[in-house]
Design a protein around this motif. Sequence first.
Motif, mmCIF file in Angstrom:
data_model
loop_
_atom_site.group_PDB
_atom_site.id
_atom_site.type_symbol
_atom_site.label_atom_id
_atom_site.label_comp_id
_atom_site.label_asym_id
_atom_site.label_seq_id
_atom_site.Cartn_x
_atom_site.Cartn_y
_atom_site.Cartn_z
ATOM 1 N N HIS A 41 0.849 -1.198 0.000
ATOM 2 C CA HIS A 41 0.000 0.000 0.000
ATOM 3 C C HIS A 41 0.881 1.243 0.000
ATOM 4 O O HIS A 41 1.627 1.487 0.949
ATOM 5 C CB HIS A 41 -0.927 -0.009 1.220
ATOM 6 C CG HIS A 41 -1.896 -1.161 1.202
ATOM 7 N ND1 HIS A 41 -2.782 -1.418 2.217
ATOM 8 C CD2 HIS A 41 -2.114 -2.125 0.264
ATOM 9 C CE1 HIS A 41 -3.497 -2.486 1.905
ATOM 10 N NE2 HIS A 41 -3.105 -2.934 0.731
ATOM 11 N N THR A 42 0.781 2.013 -1.073
ATOM 12 C CA THR A 42 1.657 3.173 -1.232
ATOM 13 C C THR A 42 1.014 4.434 -0.674
ATOM 14 O O THR A 42 -0.151 4.722 -0.969
ATOM 15 C CB THR A 42 1.950 3.404 -2.736
ATOM 16 O OG1 THR A 42 2.259 2.145 -3.321
ATOM 17 C CG2 THR A 42 3.093 4.394 -2.932
ATOM 18 N N VAL A 43 1.778 5.156 0.113
ATOM 19 C CA VAL A 43 1.318 6.449 0.636
ATOM 20 C C VAL A 43 2.450 7.456 0.425
ATOM 21 O O VAL A 43 3.606 7.164 0.731
ATOM 22 C CB VAL A 43 0.999 6.366 2.150
ATOM 23 C CG1 VAL A 43 0.500 7.715 2.671
ATOM 24 C CG2 VAL A 43 -0.021 5.276 2.446
ATOM 25 N N TRP A 44 2.090 8.587 -0.122
ATOM 26 C CA TRP A 44 3.051 9.681 -0.251
ATOM 27 C C TRP A 44 2.707 10.738 0.781
ATOM 28 O O TRP A 44 1.574 11.206 0.848
ATOM 29 C CB TRP A 44 2.984 10.321 -1.640
ATOM 30 C CG TRP A 44 3.648 9.512 -2.717
ATOM 31 C CD1 TRP A 44 3.083 8.505 -3.443
ATOM 32 C CD2 TRP A 44 4.995 9.648 -3.192
ATOM 33 N NE1 TRP A 44 4.003 7.989 -4.333
ATOM 34 C CE2 TRP A 44 5.187 8.685 -4.210
ATOM 35 C CE3 TRP A 44 6.067 10.487 -2.867
ATOM 36 C CZ2 TRP A 44 6.393 8.537 -4.896
ATOM 37 C CZ3 TRP A 44 7.269 10.339 -3.555
ATOM 38 C CH2 TRP A 44 7.421 9.369 -4.549
ATOM 39 N N VAL A 45 3.721 11.106 1.593
ATOM 40 C CA VAL A 45 3.520 12.240 2.511
ATOM 41 C C VAL A 45 4.560 13.269 2.098
ATOM 42 O O VAL A 45 5.762 13.057 2.307
ATOM 43 C CB VAL A 45 3.698 11.832 3.984
ATOM 44 C CG1 VAL A 45 3.433 13.026 4.903
ATOM 45 C CG2 VAL A 45 2.776 10.672 4.344
ATOM 46 N N GLY A 46 4.100 14.308 1.463
ATOM 47 C CA GLY A 46 5.033 15.271 0.875
ATOM 48 C C GLY A 46 5.869 14.549 -0.166
ATOM 49 O O GLY A 46 5.334 13.873 -1.046
ATOM 50 N N ARG A 47 7.195 14.630 -0.028
ATOM 51 C CA ARG A 47 8.060 13.985 -1.021
ATOM 52 C C ARG A 47 8.505 12.601 -0.589
ATOM 53 O O ARG A 47 9.311 11.957 -1.247
ATOM 54 C CB ARG A 47 9.300 14.839 -1.256
ATOM 55 C CG ARG A 47 8.966 16.060 -2.070
ATOM 56 C CD ARG A 47 10.114 17.025 -2.048
ATOM 57 N NE ARG A 47 9.949 17.975 -3.128
ATOM 58 C CZ ARG A 47 10.935 18.412 -3.870
ATOM 59 N NH1 ARG A 47 12.163 17.978 -3.685
ATOM 60 N NH2 ARG A 47 10.710 19.304 -4.804
ATOM 61 N N GLN A 48 8.028 12.155 0.570
ATOM 62 C CA GLN A 48 8.433 10.845 1.085
ATOM 63 C C GLN A 48 7.418 9.777 0.663
ATOM 64 O O GLN A 48 6.214 9.932 0.886
ATOM 65 C CB GLN A 48 8.544 10.918 2.612
ATOM 66 C CG GLN A 48 8.906 9.622 3.293
ATOM 67 C CD GLN A 48 10.357 9.204 3.061
ATOM 68 O OE1 GLN A 48 11.295 9.988 3.208
ATOM 69 N NE2 GLN A 48 10.537 7.943 2.677
ATOM 70 N N LYS A 49 7.954 8.719 0.049
ATOM 71 C CA LYS A 49 7.088 7.605 -0.349
ATOM 72 C C LYS A 49 7.211 6.478 0.676
ATOM 73 O O LYS A 49 8.324 6.120 1.076
ATOM 74 C CB LYS A 49 7.533 7.097 -1.719
ATOM 75 C CG LYS A 49 6.770 5.897 -2.228
ATOM 76 C CD LYS A 49 7.364 5.423 -3.549
ATOM 77 C CE LYS A 49 6.699 4.144 -4.022
ATOM 78 N NZ LYS A 49 7.242 3.697 -5.315
ATOM 79 N N TYR A 50 6.098 5.939 1.107
ATOM 80 C CA TYR A 50 6.076 4.787 2.009
ATOM 81 C C TYR A 50 5.320 3.660 1.315
ATOM 82 O O TYR A 50 4.291 3.914 0.692
ATOM 83 C CB TYR A 50 5.333 5.122 3.305
ATOM 84 C CG TYR A 50 5.900 6.293 4.079
ATOM 85 C CD1 TYR A 50 6.839 6.089 5.093
ATOM 86 C CD2 TYR A 50 5.490 7.595 3.808
ATOM 87 C CE1 TYR A 50 7.358 7.154 5.813
ATOM 88 C CE2 TYR A 50 6.004 8.670 4.524
ATOM 89 C CZ TYR A 50 6.938 8.444 5.521
ATOM 90 O OH TYR A 50 7.445 9.496 6.230
ATOM 91 N N VAL A 51 5.831 2.441 1.438
ATOM 92 C CA VAL A 51 5.050 1.287 0.964
ATOM 93 C C VAL A 51 4.835 0.367 2.160
ATOM 94 O O VAL A 51 5.778 -0.189 2.709
ATOM 95 C CB VAL A 51 5.758 0.540 -0.189
ATOM 96 C CG1 VAL A 51 4.901 -0.631 -0.655
ATOM 97 C CG2 VAL A 51 6.033 1.476 -1.365
#
Length: 422
Positions: A41-51
């Motif tokens: 599940h991909t989430v972008w917070v600002g320029r940071q990508k989390y999977v």
Amino acid sequence: MGNTILVGAQWGDEGKGKIIDVLTEQADVVVRYAGGNNAGHTVWVGRQKYVLHLIPSGILRRGKLCVIGNGVVIDPLSLVAEIQGLQNIGVKVGRNLVISETAHVVFPYHRELDARRELLHGKNKIGTTKRGIGPAYGDKVARTGLRMGDLVDLDRLAEKVSARVRENNRLLKALGAKPVVLKRVLAEYLQAGRFLKPFVTNTVPFLHGVMKRGARLLFEGAQGTFLDLDHGTYPYVTSSNTTAGGACTGSGVPPHRMDRVVGVMKAYTTRVGEGPLPTENKEISSLLHGMGREFGATTGRARRCGWFDAVATREAAMVNGIDDLAITNLDGLDTVASIKVCIGYRHGKKRFQYLPSDIRTLSACAPIYTEFAGWQTPTERCKSWRELPANARAYLKAISELTGAKLCIVSVGPGREQTIFV
Ligand code: GDP
Ligand code: IMO
Ligand code: MG
């Protein structure tokens, strides 16, 4: 917002992570209820990508509680790596994460069996993520699995694991695969058990306790409706109930406590792995891949792409009881001149308004299309419904009506701010 179940209304990767992240603002607790680290599940917070793979996407918002429910299968090594990975980049993971003691554990022999079965199936393979998901749920159903409660029972772990490894190694050898090394499994799982012990508890009274105190729960579905073990395109499915009902069995929160079901779907269709995809289309696949989009968040495989399939989403609305729709990746269609939508299937002289359950029949179905004029304007900067091009609004309205649920959210980019509430 009450207690909300969020499900994928297609074949997975609908953008659930992004919408969960947006909706978490109005929730107190986010609960994963099915699947394992096959999810990405991909989430972008600002320029940071989390999977996120096992940890609920709600972990990225401060002050929210996250629960991994009993319906999930957990690869503890992968979970430890995910927790440490987040901690290393400054995300707090501690008392805000609670893990069910009855969630089943994935072992290396599950992964080996998964890979071996795929190999043996040759061209009939499922195209699994090779994370051992099928064999782990298989052990759960066969009542031979070990659970998180066993993993953190450190004194008795060796005895339990040894018995399971011995049995599964016999199976692996019979299938021509390499057995797993008991000593190594024991060492790694003891270490993981020690690390995870503080997180593990009985999540059923925990969830009922927070509900009593007025907490709002958000259930984070993994995979999608047509990967559901019962309602998907069997055997090309995963091994859990990904649909809304799974949120109850996978958490211990009863149906009458659920207030709303949100279905997430892309403005087109994608699928990763094998199995029928009636609206699959080379042109739209090349278009999206050319934009660098639609590569799997877990395995990196190119997703197969096709036109929006309203036959499928209508069935998803029915099976899940979808109240509200979140439509993502509208911007993926920004350059398309004429957009097709599947409104029925043709099979010889027969017409279908639902997915035929026989896989050979479904594979032989031809989609019946209607067409919509494209908007051919970038939408990624649109901030409101009125800012969207008229043709985009017409398209969104049409696919919501065809699906049979209310349009609630439109997503025009991966970022939090690229979200329009309708
Ligand atoms: P999930 O498994 O349902 O959470 O979805 P994935 O994260 O596997 O795949 C969805 C992909 O689409 C991710 O790369 C997201 O960052 C991205 N995404 C989500 N919504 C949008 C959107 O509206 N537009 C664009 N361009 N990307 C989006
Ligand atoms: P999220 O939560 C897309 C697919 C696999 C394969 C089938 C069975 O990110 O939407 P498995 O490893 O579960 O036995 O594989 O299911 N699959 C997914 N496809 N998104 C997912 O999760 C998926 N999880 C499993 O590609 O076709
Ligand atoms: Mg995904």
